[in-house]
Write an enzyme that holds these catalytic residues in place. Structure first.
Site, PDB file in Angstrom:
ATOM      1  N   TYR A 227       0.824  -1.221   0.000  1.00  0.00           N
ATOM      2  CA  TYR A 227       0.000   0.000   0.000  1.00  0.00           C
ATOM      3  C   TYR A 227       0.853   1.264   0.000  1.00  0.00           C
ATOM      4  CZ  TYR A 227      -2.712  -3.687   2.359  1.00  0.00           C
ATOM      5  OH  TYR A 227      -3.286  -4.870   2.717  1.00  0.00           O
TER       6      TYR A 227
ATOM      7  N   CYS B 172      14.355 -10.442  -3.141  1.00  0.00           N
ATOM      8  CA  CYS B 172      14.820 -10.170  -4.493  1.00  0.00           C
ATOM      9  C   CYS B 172      13.771  -9.521  -5.378  1.00  0.00           C
ATOM     10  CB  CYS B 172      15.313 -11.469  -5.113  1.00  0.00           C
ATOM     11  SG  CYS B 172      16.685 -12.097  -4.144  1.00  0.00           S
TER      12      CYS B 172
HETATM   13  N1  LLP Z   1     -14.599  -4.694   9.623  1.00  0.00           N
HETATM   14  C1  LLP Z   1     -14.469  -5.138   8.362  1.00  0.00           C
HETATM   15  C2  LLP Z   1     -15.617  -5.740   7.700  1.00  0.00           C
HETATM   16  C3  LLP Z   1     -13.238  -5.007   7.693  1.00  0.00           C
HETATM   17  O1  LLP Z   1     -13.123  -5.431   6.437  1.00  0.00           O
HETATM   18  C4  LLP Z   1     -12.140  -4.412   8.368  1.00  0.00           C
HETATM   19  C5  LLP Z   1     -10.839  -4.259   7.706  1.00  0.00           C
HETATM   20  C6  LLP Z   1     -12.322  -3.979   9.703  1.00  0.00           C
HETATM   21  C7  LLP Z   1     -13.574  -4.132  10.285  1.00  0.00           C
HETATM   22  C8  LLP Z   1     -11.215  -3.363  10.511  1.00  0.00           C
HETATM   23  O2  LLP Z   1     -10.849  -2.131  10.005  1.00  0.00           O
HETATM   24  P1  LLP Z   1      -9.849  -1.193  10.850  1.00  0.00           P
HETATM   25  O3  LLP Z   1     -10.528  -0.791  12.129  1.00  0.00           O
HETATM   26  O4  LLP Z   1      -8.626  -1.965  11.120  1.00  0.00           O
HETATM   27  O5  LLP Z   1      -9.618  -0.026   9.953  1.00  0.00           O
HETATM   28  N2  LLP Z   1      -4.214  -4.843   5.392  1.00  0.00           N
HETATM   29  C9  LLP Z   1      -4.634  -3.465   5.279  1.00  0.00           C
HETATM   30  C10 LLP Z   1      -5.960  -3.220   5.985  1.00  0.00           C
HETATM   31  C11 LLP Z   1      -7.091  -4.067   5.486  1.00  0.00           C
HETATM   32  C12 LLP Z   1      -8.367  -3.827   6.216  1.00  0.00           C
HETATM   33  C13 LLP Z   1      -9.434  -4.746   5.767  1.00  0.00           C
HETATM   34  N3  LLP Z   1     -10.647  -4.658   6.504  1.00  0.00           N
HETATM   35  C14 LLP Z   1      -3.540  -2.551   5.819  1.00  0.00           C
HETATM   36  O6  LLP Z   1      -2.486  -3.034   6.230  1.00  0.00           O
HETATM   37  O7  LLP Z   1      -3.692  -1.344   5.808  1.00  0.00           O
END
Ligand code: LLP
Length: 419
Positions: free
Chosen positions: A318, A343
């Site tokens: 990202y 790599c």
């Molecule tokens: N609820 C649902 C349905 C979600 O899809 C997500 C995150 C959350 C809650 C939690 O969201 P948060 O509070 O953490 O913003 N790997 C990515 C983030 C992917 C988030 C996916 N869904 C990163 O490293 O930024």
């Protein structure tokens, strides 16, 4: 705010000097601070305390470590899960099944069965097709599945495209203009208890405005469904707010978020549900790494560290920023590129960044790595799976082992007919 501070020139996790952990466990290693985790869990909970009826389901995907989940269970959090693997973790951590929300666009029949079997509190349906399948499975098991319907509000969250989930073209939820009709049809299904609506428009949101727009929209839909005779008792408002990754960045506070939610939902008369992940676990962890060597570059030298994109994927995936600081800073600064040993050029953590001057053997950390860090790690380039450590005051323990390449190799089979 976190509990990773300098004491006598050495970065500590609470009362533990980070070099002590590096000496004992090696690097790279994720280090979590229990006090930071507890603090963030409480800050978010307190920010919503004025809401008459609420349910907090920690987004397990952000950090599924069992010890992390246990701390959050003790703070009264349930879980938002997206797979049976996450469900089993939440149960293993002692979270009551009734406090678990099962989200996700691709729940399989086997996952639905398992979740029903253990008494999962709520399924967030992502389509009419999923609702019909879950109803049939629940009837077959002589059970009723409690559900909400996830709606796609078609609101731009203003975050990175890969973590935006609430635009019409995204795979999540049912289209806003068809939601009322789908709700009515699914509410009539035997085997389902459809009790509300859900949304989640994206992660790492820098502004409350898109959230307010989405909540206002779904509130209108709730009124429309009720006016047509439907029952809506629960409204799931999705994940938490974003967090500052760069020192000095300002993000909406949990308090501001809570105040906005209270204002927008004042007349909703519904139990409000939340699925925070990053806002709770982000600052809870750092990824500690050691400098392997420094090599000259065209514009700036390359500081090659022993952590790589397989350990912390966010910069590669990202273009995410993680502050990078020396564990024992000398006071000198340099402009450098920070890269891992993998790599491909996407294995880059920082380009042309002003950082503490580092030499081979020095330790450094990527900050705010507690969310979507270890959980997204993999073994690309046949590297070990990164270990995790939890600190609590002056105690610390390994809470997830380093899985070495030999263990992974041992799980592979070469069929006799191949050679
Ligand atoms: N609820 C649902 C349905 C979600 O899809 C997500 C995150 C959350 C809650 C939690 O969201 P948060 O509070 O953490 O913003 N790997 C990515 C983030 C992917 C988030 C996916 N869904 C990163 O490293 O930024």
């Amino acid at each position: 705010m976190d509990h990773f501070d300098f004491c006598d020139g050495v970065l500590h996790a609470e009362n533990v000097p980070l070099p002590a952990i590096a000496d004992a466990v090696g690097t790279p290693v994720y280090v979590y601070s229990r006090a930071t985790l507890t603090r963030h869990a409480r800050v978010f909970r307190d920010a919503l305390a004025a809401l008459p009826r609420r349910h907090l389901a920690f987004a397990v995907k952000s950090n599924p470590n069992l010890s992390v989940l246990k701390v959050l269970a003790a703070e009264g959090y349930g879980a938002d899960v997206v797979s049976v693997g996450e469900l089993e973790r939440a149960l293993a951590a002692g979270m009551p099944a009734a406090d678990v929300v099962f989200s996700g666009v691709g729940k399989t029949a086997a996952e639905m069965r398992r979740a029903l079997e253990v008494g999962c509190g709520q399924f967030n349906l992502e389509s009419e097709e999923e609702g019909l399948e879950l109803a049939a499975i629940a009837r077959d098991m002589g059970m009723t599945a409690t559900c909400t319907l996830r709606v796609n509000p078609d609101v731009d969250a203003g975050t990175h495209g890969k973590i935006s989930t609430g635009k019409a073209e995204n795979k999540f939820g049912v289209p806003f203009d068809r939601a009322a009709a789908i709700y009515t049809r699914l509410a009539q299904q035997h085997g389902l208890l459809l009790r509300g609506l859900a949304l989640h428009i994206g992660s790492q949101l820098a502004s409350l405005d898109p959230l307010e727009a989405a909540f206002t929209k779904i509130g209108g839909l709730m009124r429309e469904i009720r006016a047509a005779g439907g029952t809506v008792t629960h409204m799931d408002l999705g994940g938490g707010v974003g967090v500052p990754y760069k020192a000095g960045d300002v993000f909406p506070s949990p308090e501001a978020y809570g105040a906005m939610v209270a204002r927008v939902t004042a007349d909703w008369d519904a139990t409000l549900m939340f699925e925070p992940g990053r806002v709770i676990t982000g600052n809870t962890g750092v990824l500690m790494t050691q400098v392997i060597r420094v090599k000259p570059g065209v514009a700036a030298p390359f500081v090659v560290v022993d952590a790589a994109m397989n350990d912390l994927a966010r910069p590669a995936m990202y273009d995410a920023w993680h502050d990078f600081v020396a564990v024992v800073p000398s006071g000198a600064q340099q402009v450098a590129n920070v890269v891992g040993p993998i790599c491909e050029s996407s294995d880059t953590f920082a380009i042309g960044r002003e950082i503490d001057t580092l030499a081979p053997g020095d330790l450094a950390v990527f900050r705010t790595a507690g969310a979507y860090g270890a959980t997204m790690a993999n073994t690309y380039n046949s590297r070990p799976l990164v270990p995790e450590v939890m600190v609590d005051g002056d105690k610390w323990a390994v809470v997830a082992d380093r899985i070495d390449p030999a263990t992974i190799l041992a799980a592979e089979r070469v069929p006799e007919w191949l050679v």
